[in-house]
Design an enzyme around this catalytic site. Structure first.
Site, mmCIF file in Angstrom:
data_model
loop_
_atom_site.group_PDB
_atom_site.id
_atom_site.type_symbol
_atom_site.label_atom_id
_atom_site.label_comp_id
_atom_site.label_asym_id
_atom_site.label_seq_id
_atom_site.Cartn_x
_atom_site.Cartn_y
_atom_site.Cartn_z
ATOM 1 N N GLN A 36 0.869 -1.190 0.000
ATOM 2 C CA GLN A 36 0.000 0.000 0.000
ATOM 3 C C GLN A 36 0.899 1.231 0.000
ATOM 4 O OE1 GLN A 36 -2.552 1.689 -0.452
ATOM 5 N NE2 GLN A 36 -4.384 0.415 -0.282
ATOM 6 N N CYS A 44 -0.801 17.246 10.044
ATOM 7 C CA CYS A 44 -1.398 18.487 9.548
ATOM 8 C C CYS A 44 -0.815 18.742 8.163
ATOM 9 C CB CYS A 44 -1.133 19.660 10.488
ATOM 10 S SG CYS A 44 0.549 20.230 10.513
HETATM 11 P P1 NAD Z 1 -9.941 -1.180 4.139
HETATM 12 O O1 NAD Z 1 -9.725 -2.431 3.402
HETATM 13 O O2 NAD Z 1 -9.382 -1.008 5.499
HETATM 14 O O3 NAD Z 1 -11.495 -0.898 4.240
HETATM 15 C C1 NAD Z 1 -12.390 -1.085 3.165
HETATM 16 C C2 NAD Z 1 -13.783 -1.277 3.743
HETATM 17 O O4 NAD Z 1 -14.720 -1.409 2.689
HETATM 18 C C3 NAD Z 1 -13.881 -2.521 4.600
HETATM 19 O O5 NAD Z 1 -14.338 -2.172 5.881
HETATM 20 C C4 NAD Z 1 -14.860 -3.414 3.847
HETATM 21 O O6 NAD Z 1 -15.652 -4.199 4.696
HETATM 22 C C5 NAD Z 1 -15.677 -2.388 3.089
HETATM 23 N N1 NAD Z 1 -16.320 -2.898 1.882
HETATM 24 C C6 NAD Z 1 -15.775 -3.649 0.887
HETATM 25 N N2 NAD Z 1 -16.676 -3.870 -0.081
HETATM 26 C C7 NAD Z 1 -17.811 -3.250 0.296
HETATM 27 C C8 NAD Z 1 -19.085 -3.096 -0.304
HETATM 28 N N3 NAD Z 1 -19.351 -3.630 -1.499
HETATM 29 N N4 NAD Z 1 -20.027 -2.385 0.362
HETATM 30 C C9 NAD Z 1 -19.789 -1.850 1.586
HETATM 31 N N5 NAD Z 1 -18.583 -1.968 2.195
HETATM 32 C C10 NAD Z 1 -17.607 -2.641 1.554
HETATM 33 O O7 NAD Z 1 -9.435 -0.015 3.177
HETATM 34 P P2 NAD Z 1 -9.149 1.517 3.560
HETATM 35 O O8 NAD Z 1 -7.804 1.636 4.168
HETATM 36 O O9 NAD Z 1 -10.294 2.094 4.269
HETATM 37 O O10 NAD Z 1 -9.048 2.158 2.107
HETATM 38 C C11 NAD Z 1 -10.214 2.306 1.320
HETATM 39 C C12 NAD Z 1 -9.868 2.603 -0.121
HETATM 40 O O11 NAD Z 1 -9.307 3.909 -0.236
HETATM 41 C C13 NAD Z 1 -8.841 1.648 -0.703
HETATM 42 O O12 NAD Z 1 -9.188 1.341 -2.024
HETATM 43 C C14 NAD Z 1 -7.579 2.428 -0.652
HETATM 44 O O13 NAD Z 1 -6.653 1.993 -1.619
HETATM 45 C C15 NAD Z 1 -8.069 3.811 -0.949
HETATM 46 N N6 NAD Z 1 -7.166 4.827 -0.434
HETATM 47 C C16 NAD Z 1 -7.546 6.111 -0.479
HETATM 48 C C17 NAD Z 1 -6.709 7.109 -0.003
HETATM 49 C C18 NAD Z 1 -7.087 8.538 -0.062
HETATM 50 O O14 NAD Z 1 -6.312 9.375 0.289
HETATM 51 N N7 NAD Z 1 -8.262 8.872 -0.472
HETATM 52 C C19 NAD Z 1 -5.465 6.791 0.521
HETATM 53 C C20 NAD Z 1 -5.098 5.465 0.564
HETATM 54 C C21 NAD Z 1 -5.956 4.502 0.111
#
Ligand code: NAD
Length: 548
Positions: free
Chosen positions: A122, A402
């Site tokens: 990640q 921050c």
């Molecule tokens: P995580 O795996 O900890 O959590 C994902 C959640 O989604 C889990 O709780 C799971 O149960 C739920 N889930 C999966 N499929 C689902 C569905 N169909 N309906 C409802 N719930 C569902 O992941 P995370 O650390 O929370 O990251 C979430 C996403 O954001 C990842 O794809 C990650 O790569 C991305 N991400 C975003 C940022 C950002 O800055 N915006 C940064 C890093 C990662």
């Protein structure tokens, strides 16, 4: 086995950098911090800190003996060699999940993962600087604040946001929305994740049916009160149902782990179906179901957008997989970076974080006060450090985040180093950042989406960032593939420094914390952003003779 970082100002490794690396690696796996520590999974689907428990033990053993002129190399979560370098070199260099472009797919990664040859790092999981959900909270708060400024007159009061996912990252969404005054319905398939967010006060209430969630949300909206609701359900089912009922929220986004169609996103399941078994029996068939459900989920978001909602992608690559699942209009709404964050990237601004190795919350509170004094004119920063931080508990070692930019981070780092030197803080401070960053990422569906000069997929920039941080004296550096959006979609670099109060630390901190955000300004200036060119001119960044 349960992991926890040692605390206090006595080290057992030969230097504070090695000690810090050891503590941060263990802190990433602290059950308060990691999503599934027993599997070494820190966050973000299956983002890991070490390849296996045996690998973890080997890394820790090497850090305990690593000399101050040596460097440990870590290949996808496995210690692979120790080399004599020089005192100002990084003590650890990590490479995570990197594949040659033509092989850069989840299928190839999974094959290698099964053979024990790779690990998915990640972003901050494999670079040992994850600090729990606070890490993303402020970024999420900033993103929703920017959405509020752009579309709702500066506040989310009287608006409803619909989103999915309450995992490591996504768990910050409910609190970020309520901190901005709004109402959030967060659809989550796993009841334990909902409970965890309730326990840590990131989420206000749980609802078990759409009816209940909508009733609670509409009522809070009418009263103009902030409220976050965790709705147990599958986003691929709930959002289309919302559309069928004619419900349109003001904002819609998603943070389910959609970057990973095999092990992340959960398809709509019948009561007797177990995803682990389905995956094992028929991975291809399972993936097809996932892609088709992602298409339904994304289609509902686009429908909501057509009905007047502000829709944005929150960096999980749902759009790309929905398109693979057959939904051609998936890219109808923008990613959050071009929508809300790019201006900040032009100033090298982004999430800057630090951790107190003492384990004492007081050390962090003292640094909060120091930062408030250092940047008194930054109103958003002061709101965050006075009001925002009261809303959550520390997870693992006390830490803070921050947003700071070019020619700000170096000042903060040097100040912390002085505070350690003078004994105002009990132990050294570790300083790092997310890979949600201006200069260290190439990710065409996220950080570098819709660049002005169309250079979205150019990955020379994160490589330059990685190498520059290494030669500038970072404590450890890392280069990753696939963070945030999954295999084939991103390349990105991390850096960490350590303020132990020494002159050597000041030398390293000044260079790394100037140069690292400097590459963000450079990247955006070369892409043609006037704002970045102006920042370079005003703050003295040398662009090697390019028109500034
Ligand atoms: P995580 O795996 O900890 O959590 C994902 C959640 O989604 C889990 O709780 C799971 O149960 C739920 N889930 C999966 N499929 C689902 C569905 N169909 N309906 C409802 N719930 C569902 O992941 P995370 O650390 O929370 O990251 C979430 C996403 O954001 C990842 O794809 C990650 O790569 C991305 N991400 C975003 C940022 C950002 O800055 N915006 C940064 C890093 C990662």
């Amino acid at each position: 086995m349960s992991y926890k970082a040692p605390r206090g100002n006595q080290r057992t490794a030969p230097g504070w950098i090695q000690e810090a690396a050891k503590r941060m690696l263990l802190n990433n796996l602290d059950p308060e911090v990691a999503e599934k520590p027993e599997e070494l999974i820190v966050y973000g689907g299956r983002g890991k800190a070490a390849r296996s428990h045996a690998d973890l033990q080997r890394i820790l053993a090497v850090l305990e003996r690593l000399q101050n002129d040596e460097t440990l190399l870590v290949q996808s979560g496995r210690a692979v060699g120790v080399f004599k370098t020089q005192p100002l070199a990084p003590r650890v260099i990590l490479a995570n999940s990197n594949l040659v472009p033509n092989w850069a797919t989840w299928e190839e990664f999974d094959r290698l993962d099964r053979l024990g040859l790779m690990m998915y790092g990640q972003m901050t999981a494999g670079s040992w600087i994850y600090i729990g959900t606070q890490g993303i909270l402020q970024g999420t708060y900033e993103t929703f604040a920017a959405a509020a400024r752009k579309h709702f007159g500066g506040s989310l009061k009287g608006t409803i946001t619909v989103t999915g996912g309450l995992g490591g990252m996504g768990g910050a969404q409910p609190l970020a929305v309520t901190l901005n005054g709004g109402v959030a319905i967060c659809v989550e398939i796993d009841p334990e994740r909902i409970q965890r967010r309730l326990d840590t006060a990131y989420l206000d209430v749980r609802a078990d049916s759409l009816d209940e969630a909508l009733r609670l949300a509409e009522e809070a909206k009418r009263k103009g009160q902030p409220l976050s609701i965790g709705l147990l359900g599958n986003a691929a089912e709930v959002l289309p149902e919302m559309v069928r009922r004619g419900f349109t929220p003001e904002l819609v986004t998603d943070q389910t782990s959609a970057h990973d169609p095999l092990y992340g996103y959960i398809p709509v399941l019948k009561a007797d179906e177990d995803p682990a078994l389905l995956r094992q029996r028929d991975p291809e068939g399972y993936k097809k179901r996932v892609l088709s459900d992602m298409a339904a989920h994304c289609r509902a978001m686009v429908e909501m957008q057509k009905n007047g909602a502000v829709a944005f992608d929150y960096g999980n690559n749902l759009r790309a997989f929905a398109k693979l699942g057959g939904f051609e209009e998936a890219f109808s709404y923008p990613g959050f970076v071009p929508a809300f964050i790019r201006d900040q990237f032009c100033e090298g601004r982004g999430p800057f974080r630090w951790v107190a190795l003492s384990g004492k919350p007081e050390d962090i509170y003292k640094t909060d006060q120091a930062i408030l004094k250092l940047f008194p004119e930054d109103a958003g920063l002061s709101r965050w450090l006075t009001e925002g931080v009261k809303k959550f508990k520390f997870q693992g070692l006390p830490a803070r985040i921050c947003w700071l930019g070019y020619k700000e981070r170096d000042k903060a780092g040097l100040l912390f180093n002085e505070m350690v030197r003078k004994g105002e803080l009990e132990a050294p401070i570790v300083i790092g950042r997310d890979h949600l960053d201006a200069g260290s990422v190439a990710s065409p569906y996220r950080e570098t989406e819709a660049m002005l000069d169309t250079s979205d997929a150019v990955a020379d920039w994160p490589i330059l960032n990685f190498a520059l941080n290494a030669v500038s004296g970072a404590a450890w550096v890392s280069f990753h593939h696939g963070g945030g959006v999954g295999m084939g979609y991103s390349l990105h670099a991390g850096q960490v420094t350590v303020a132990d109060g020494s002159e050597e630390a000041a030398f390293r901190l000044e260079r790394v914390l100037t140069n690292d955000p400097g590459t963000g300004v450079m990247r955006h200036a070369h892409a043609g952003y006037e704002q970045a060119k102006q920042v370079a001119r005003e703050r003295g960044l040398d662009l090697a003779g390019w028109e500034q």
